[in-house]
Design a protein around this motif. Structure first.
Motif, PDB file in Angstrom:
ATOM      1  N   ARG A 275      23.337  14.205   7.009  1.00  0.00           N
ATOM      2  CA  ARG A 275      21.992  14.300   6.942  1.00  0.00           C
ATOM      3  C   ARG A 275      21.556  13.103   6.595  1.00  0.00           C
ATOM      4  NH1 ARG A 275      19.788  18.034   9.279  1.00  0.00           N
ATOM      5  NH2 ARG A 275      18.169  18.160   7.707  1.00  0.00           N
ATOM      6  N   GLU A 276      20.649  12.308   8.120  1.00  0.00           N
ATOM      7  CA  GLU A 276      20.333  10.975   7.755  1.00  0.00           C
ATOM      8  C   GLU A 276      18.753  11.024   7.881  1.00  0.00           C
ATOM      9  OE1 GLU A 276      23.196   7.628   8.702  1.00  0.00           O
ATOM     10  OE2 GLU A 276      21.932   7.681  10.207  1.00  0.00           O
ATOM     11  N   VAL A 277      17.970   9.888   7.461  1.00  0.00           N
ATOM     12  CA  VAL A 277      16.650   9.200   7.757  1.00  0.00           C
ATOM     13  C   VAL A 277      16.910   7.607   7.529  1.00  0.00           C
ATOM     14  CG1 VAL A 277      14.476   8.915   6.788  1.00  0.00           C
ATOM     15  CG2 VAL A 277      15.960  11.532   6.297  1.00  0.00           C
ATOM     16  N   PHE A 278      16.342   7.365   8.863  1.00  0.00           N
ATOM     17  CA  PHE A 278      16.776   5.633   9.645  1.00  0.00           C
ATOM     18  C   PHE A 278      15.235   5.241  10.116  1.00  0.00           C
ATOM     19  CE2 PHE A 278      18.420   2.948  12.411  1.00  0.00           C
ATOM     20  CZ  PHE A 278      18.046   1.558  11.629  1.00  0.00           C
ATOM     21  N   CYS A 279      14.858   4.152   9.844  1.00  0.00           N
ATOM     22  CA  CYS A 279      13.859   3.870  10.473  1.00  0.00           C
ATOM     23  C   CYS A 279      14.028   2.306  10.357  1.00  0.00           C
ATOM     24  CB  CYS A 279      12.660   4.378   9.714  1.00  0.00           C
ATOM     25  SG  CYS A 279      10.943   3.800  10.773  1.00  0.00           S
ATOM     26  N   VAL A 280      13.321   1.506  11.263  1.00  0.00           N
ATOM     27  CA  VAL A 280      13.120  -0.089  10.768  1.00  0.00           C
ATOM     28  C   VAL A 280      11.221  -0.023  11.540  1.00  0.00           C
ATOM     29  CG1 VAL A 280      13.900  -1.703  11.419  1.00  0.00           C
ATOM     30  CG2 VAL A 280      15.376  -0.528  10.968  1.00  0.00           C
ATOM     31  N   LYS A 281      11.173  -1.004  10.402  1.00  0.00           N
ATOM     32  CA  LYS A 281       9.564  -1.043  11.237  1.00  0.00           C
ATOM     33  C   LYS A 281       9.166  -2.725  10.748  1.00  0.00           C
ATOM     34  CE  LYS A 281       5.759   0.607   7.750  1.00  0.00           C
ATOM     35  NZ  LYS A 281       5.235   1.310   7.614  1.00  0.00           N
ATOM     36  N   ASP A 282       8.439  -2.740  11.628  1.00  0.00           N
ATOM     37  CA  ASP A 282       8.131  -4.569  11.608  1.00  0.00           C
ATOM     38  C   ASP A 282       6.509  -4.512  11.043  1.00  0.00           C
ATOM     39  OD1 ASP A 282       6.418  -6.999  12.257  1.00  0.00           O
ATOM     40  OD2 ASP A 282       8.070  -6.611  13.701  1.00  0.00           O
ATOM     41  N   VAL A 283       7.222  -4.824   9.675  1.00  0.00           N
ATOM     42  CA  VAL A 283       5.868  -5.055   8.761  1.00  0.00           C
ATOM     43  C   VAL A 283       4.523  -5.659   9.252  1.00  0.00           C
ATOM     44  CG1 VAL A 283       5.169  -5.908   6.424  1.00  0.00           C
ATOM     45  CG2 VAL A 283       7.632  -5.447   7.112  1.00  0.00           C
ATOM     46  N   THR A 284       4.367  -6.963  10.522  1.00  0.00           N
ATOM     47  CA  THR A 284       3.715  -7.584  10.199  1.00  0.00           C
ATOM     48  C   THR A 284       2.115  -6.486  11.012  1.00  0.00           C
ATOM     49  OG1 THR A 284       4.139  -9.499   9.622  1.00  0.00           O
ATOM     50  CG2 THR A 284       2.332  -9.646  11.593  1.00  0.00           C
ATOM     51  N   THR A 285       3.070  -5.941  12.281  1.00  0.00           N
ATOM     52  CA  THR A 285       2.547  -4.937  13.593  1.00  0.00           C
ATOM     53  C   THR A 285       2.179  -3.155  13.170  1.00  0.00           C
ATOM     54  OG1 THR A 285       4.795  -5.100  14.757  1.00  0.00           O
ATOM     55  CG2 THR A 285       3.261  -6.488  14.917  1.00  0.00           C
ATOM     56  N   GLY A 286       3.916  -2.814  12.854  1.00  0.00           N
ATOM     57  CA  GLY A 286       3.494  -1.616  12.268  1.00  0.00           C
ATOM     58  C   GLY A 286       4.117  -0.887  13.206  1.00  0.00           C
ATOM     59  N   GLU A 287       4.937  -1.351  13.911  1.00  0.00           N
ATOM     60  CA  GLU A 287       5.863  -1.254  15.400  1.00  0.00           C
ATOM     61  C   GLU A 287       6.981  -0.592  14.644  1.00  0.00           C
ATOM     62  OE1 GLU A 287       7.745  -2.158  19.616  1.00  0.00           O
ATOM     63  OE2 GLU A 287       6.882  -3.540  18.303  1.00  0.00           O
ATOM     64  N   ILE A 288       7.776   0.429  15.466  1.00  0.00           N
ATOM     65  CA  ILE A 288       9.136   1.287  14.870  1.00  0.00           C
ATOM     66  C   ILE A 288       9.949   0.904  16.057  1.00  0.00           C
ATOM     67  CG2 ILE A 288       9.941   3.394  14.540  1.00  0.00           C
ATOM     68  CD1 ILE A 288       8.411   3.168  12.165  1.00  0.00           C
ATOM     69  N   LEU A 289      11.045  -0.148  15.157  1.00  0.00           N
ATOM     70  CA  LEU A 289      11.518  -0.654  16.194  1.00  0.00           C
ATOM     71  C   LEU A 289      13.088   0.504  16.045  1.00  0.00           C
ATOM     72  CD1 LEU A 289      11.300  -3.975  14.627  1.00  0.00           C
ATOM     73  CD2 LEU A 289       9.927  -3.703  16.731  1.00  0.00           C
ATOM     74  N   GLN A 290      13.319   1.472  15.304  1.00  0.00           N
ATOM     75  CA  GLN A 290      14.475   1.590  15.527  1.00  0.00           C
ATOM     76  C   GLN A 290      13.590   2.668  14.986  1.00  0.00           C
ATOM     77  OE1 GLN A 290      17.848  -1.241  14.786  1.00  0.00           O
ATOM     78  NE2 GLN A 290      18.512  -0.248  15.579  1.00  0.00           N
ATOM     79  N   GLY A 291      14.902   4.120  14.687  1.00  0.00           N
ATOM     80  CA  GLY A 291      15.025   5.224  13.954  1.00  0.00           C
ATOM     81  C   GLY A 291      13.115   6.181  14.700  1.00  0.00           C
ATOM     82  N   ASN A 292      12.757   6.715  13.481  1.00  0.00           N
ATOM     83  CA  ASN A 292      11.625   7.578  13.151  1.00  0.00           C
ATOM     84  C   ASN A 292      10.804   7.825  12.123  1.00  0.00           C
ATOM     85  OD1 ASN A 292      12.543   9.300  15.981  1.00  0.00           O
ATOM     86  ND2 ASN A 292      13.879   9.444  14.624  1.00  0.00           N
ATOM     87  N   ALA A 293       9.796   7.396  12.363  1.00  0.00           N
ATOM     88  CA  ALA A 293       9.063   7.351  10.970  1.00  0.00           C
ATOM     89  C   ALA A 293       8.409   8.703  10.170  1.00  0.00           C
ATOM     90  CB  ALA A 293       7.736   6.554  11.577  1.00  0.00           C
ATOM     91  N   ASP A 294       9.087  10.164  11.257  1.00  0.00           N
ATOM     92  CA  ASP A 294       8.596  10.977  10.011  1.00  0.00           C
ATOM     93  C   ASP A 294       9.294  11.523   9.108  1.00  0.00           C
ATOM     94  OD1 ASP A 294      11.015  12.010  11.079  1.00  0.00           O
ATOM     95  OD2 ASP A 294      10.145  12.960  13.001  1.00  0.00           O
ATOM     96  N   GLY A 295      10.602  10.722   8.722  1.00  0.00           N
ATOM     97  CA  GLY A 295      10.905  10.350   7.215  1.00  0.00           C
ATOM     98  C   GLY A 295      11.532  12.213   7.418  1.00  0.00           C
ATOM     99  N   ASN A 296      11.551  12.575   8.216  1.00  0.00           N
ATOM    100  CA  ASN A 296      12.615  13.814   8.065  1.00  0.00           C
ATOM    101  C   ASN A 296      14.156  13.564   8.571  1.00  0.00           C
ATOM    102  OD1 ASN A 296      10.583  15.750   7.863  1.00  0.00           O
ATOM    103  ND2 ASN A 296      10.134  15.734  10.157  1.00  0.00           N
ATOM    104  N   PRO A 297      15.133  14.140   7.478  1.00  0.00           N
ATOM    105  CA  PRO A 297      16.852  13.912   8.002  1.00  0.00           C
ATOM    106  C   PRO A 297      17.120  14.558   8.975  1.00  0.00           C
ATOM    107  CG  PRO A 297      16.339  15.938   5.856  1.00  0.00           C
ATOM    108  CD  PRO A 297      14.968  15.214   6.732  1.00  0.00           C
ATOM    109  N   ARG A 298      17.533  13.679   9.565  1.00  0.00           N
ATOM    110  CA  ARG A 298      18.652  14.201  10.585  1.00  0.00           C
ATOM    111  C   ARG A 298      20.290  14.718  10.673  1.00  0.00           C
ATOM    112  NH1 ARG A 298      13.944  12.247  12.014  1.00  0.00           N
ATOM    113  NH2 ARG A 298      12.229  13.312  14.267  1.00  0.00           N
ATOM    114  N   ASP A 299      20.292  15.436  11.174  1.00  0.00           N
ATOM    115  CA  ASP A 299      22.296  15.612  11.198  1.00  0.00           C
ATOM    116  C   ASP A 299      22.993  14.347  12.216  1.00  0.00           C
ATOM    117  OD1 ASP A 299      22.254  17.899   9.745  1.00  0.00           O
ATOM    118  OD2 ASP A 299      22.081  18.997  11.585  1.00  0.00           O
ATOM    119  N   VAL A 300      23.391  13.647  11.659  1.00  0.00           N
ATOM    120  CA  VAL A 300      24.063  12.448  12.352  1.00  0.00           C
ATOM    121  C   VAL A 300      25.790  12.004  12.541  1.00  0.00           C
ATOM    122  CG1 VAL A 300      24.341  10.007  12.606  1.00  0.00           C
ATOM    123  CG2 VAL A 300      21.869  11.500  12.751  1.00  0.00           C
TER     124      VAL A 300
END
Length: 339
Positions: A275-300
């Motif tokens: 069960r995994e939460v994964f998100c990579v975000k550019d601090v300057t622009t706020g752009e989501i580079l990988q994953g999801n920003a909703d914080g919901n765990p997903r089955d992986v």
């Protein structure tokens, strides 16, 4: 299944569909990359053969034949190993994050503080950190890891992949959120590679083709018998050639290993369900580079490849080494060393 003489359009269609389905299967990446056995094999082989490889691997890990044969003791050993693989995967991911992203941070934290135990005592990796843009290589750190390769959870090529990605990443700060909880693991396959280890092949590259040469020897014997007007080699004759070839490999590895012990590498392919939460975000622009920003765990499901070197010594039991992660999610196409 329709007979050859059946000309019913429906049956013809079914047979054609079956042929197309078979062709797709045999041409698929899954089949050509070894199926459950993974890269390094030209096909998944028959289930009984994979079972033989699995049982022999267990025995080489000092499990008695009685424990392997009895269903309840075999199941208990497998369940214990699967949980150990879960923990090893979690610590491997944490080590990768620490060595790749945290080693040049001034507020360097303890490498295990991100691994927590929840209320049910299950292990959870909880990482949330802003990574500053890369400022250069950490050669001293890499040198130390390479000198202690045997004790690293991740094999050198896999570490190098992430280190290279770090060096060539975008020149900006990113926030990485990774929370992963292994739910269960399933050992897809386990098989031994007699007479070879990754370090031995690295020191003696000609050994890399040992198994290909053994296959060519069998093929040559086949042709010799056919030229003599005889039938192809039977199962017993093939088994004799294979046994002799493996004995030769074990003798060669004993001579080259430095301590007189023959080498065997056990390889396991394991599916880790998380069960995994994964998100990579550019601090300057706020752009989501990988994953999801909703914080919901997903089955992986992560497919992880482990290796361990076992030494065939004069002792009653084989000398068992340490498990090391050599690939996950096929990032290195199995990171194969024996073909």
């Amino acid at each position: 299944m329709p007979t050859r003489n059946n000309t019913s359009p429906k049956h013809d269609s079914d047979e054609t569909s079956q042929q197309i389905s078979d062709e797709k299967y045999y041409d698929s990446d899954y089949f050509t990359k070894g199926g459950p056995l993974g890269p390094g094999w030209f096909s998944p082989m028959e289930p009984w053969f994979r079972g033989v490889l699995y049982a022999n691997s267990m025995h080489l890990l000092n499990v008695s034949w009685l424990s392997i044969i009895l269903p309840w003791t075999r199941r208990q050993w497998i369940e214990e190993m699967e949980w150990c693989f879960c923990e090893a995967f979690l610590r491997g991911v944490n080590g990768m994050i620490y060595d790749t992203y945290m080693s040049d941070e001034s507020d360097e934290c303890d490498r295990n503080e991100n691994i927590l135990s929840d209320e049910s005592f299950d292990l959870v990796l909880d990482f949330d950190h802003t990574i500053r843009k890369h400022k250069g290589t950490t050669d001293d750190k890499r040198r130390i890891l390479d000198m202690n390769e045997e004790h690293c959870m991740l094999q050198h090529n896999l570490r190098q992949l992430y280190q290279s990605a770090r060096e060539h990443s975008l020149p900006s700060d990113v926030n990485i959120v990774l929370k992963t909880e292994p739910v269960r693991a399933e050992i897809e396959s386990m098989f031994p590679i007699f007479g070879l280890s990754r370090s031995l092949v690295q020191d003696h590259p000609n050994l890399r083709h040992s198994y290909r040469n053994l296959a060519k020897r069998i093929e040559r014997k086949h042709k010799e018998k056919q030229l003599e007007g005889k039938q192809k080699l039977n199962f017993l004759e093939i088994a004799t050639i294979v046994t002799q070839g493996l004995d030769e490999l074990m003798e060669t590895s004993a001579k080259l290993s430095g301590d007189g012990n023959g080498l065997i590498t056990i390889i396991a392919q394991v599916s880790i369900h998380c069960r995994e939460v994964f998100c990579v975000k550019d601090v300057t622009t706020g752009e989501i580079l990988q994953g999801n920003a909703d914080g919901n765990p997903r089955d992986v499901i992560h497919l992880v490849r482990f290796e361990m070197v076992v030494k065939d010594s004069s002792e009653a039991e084989l000398l068992v080494g340490r498990w090391q992660i050599t690939d996950w999610d096929d990032l290195l196409d199995g990171n194969v060393f024996f073909t």
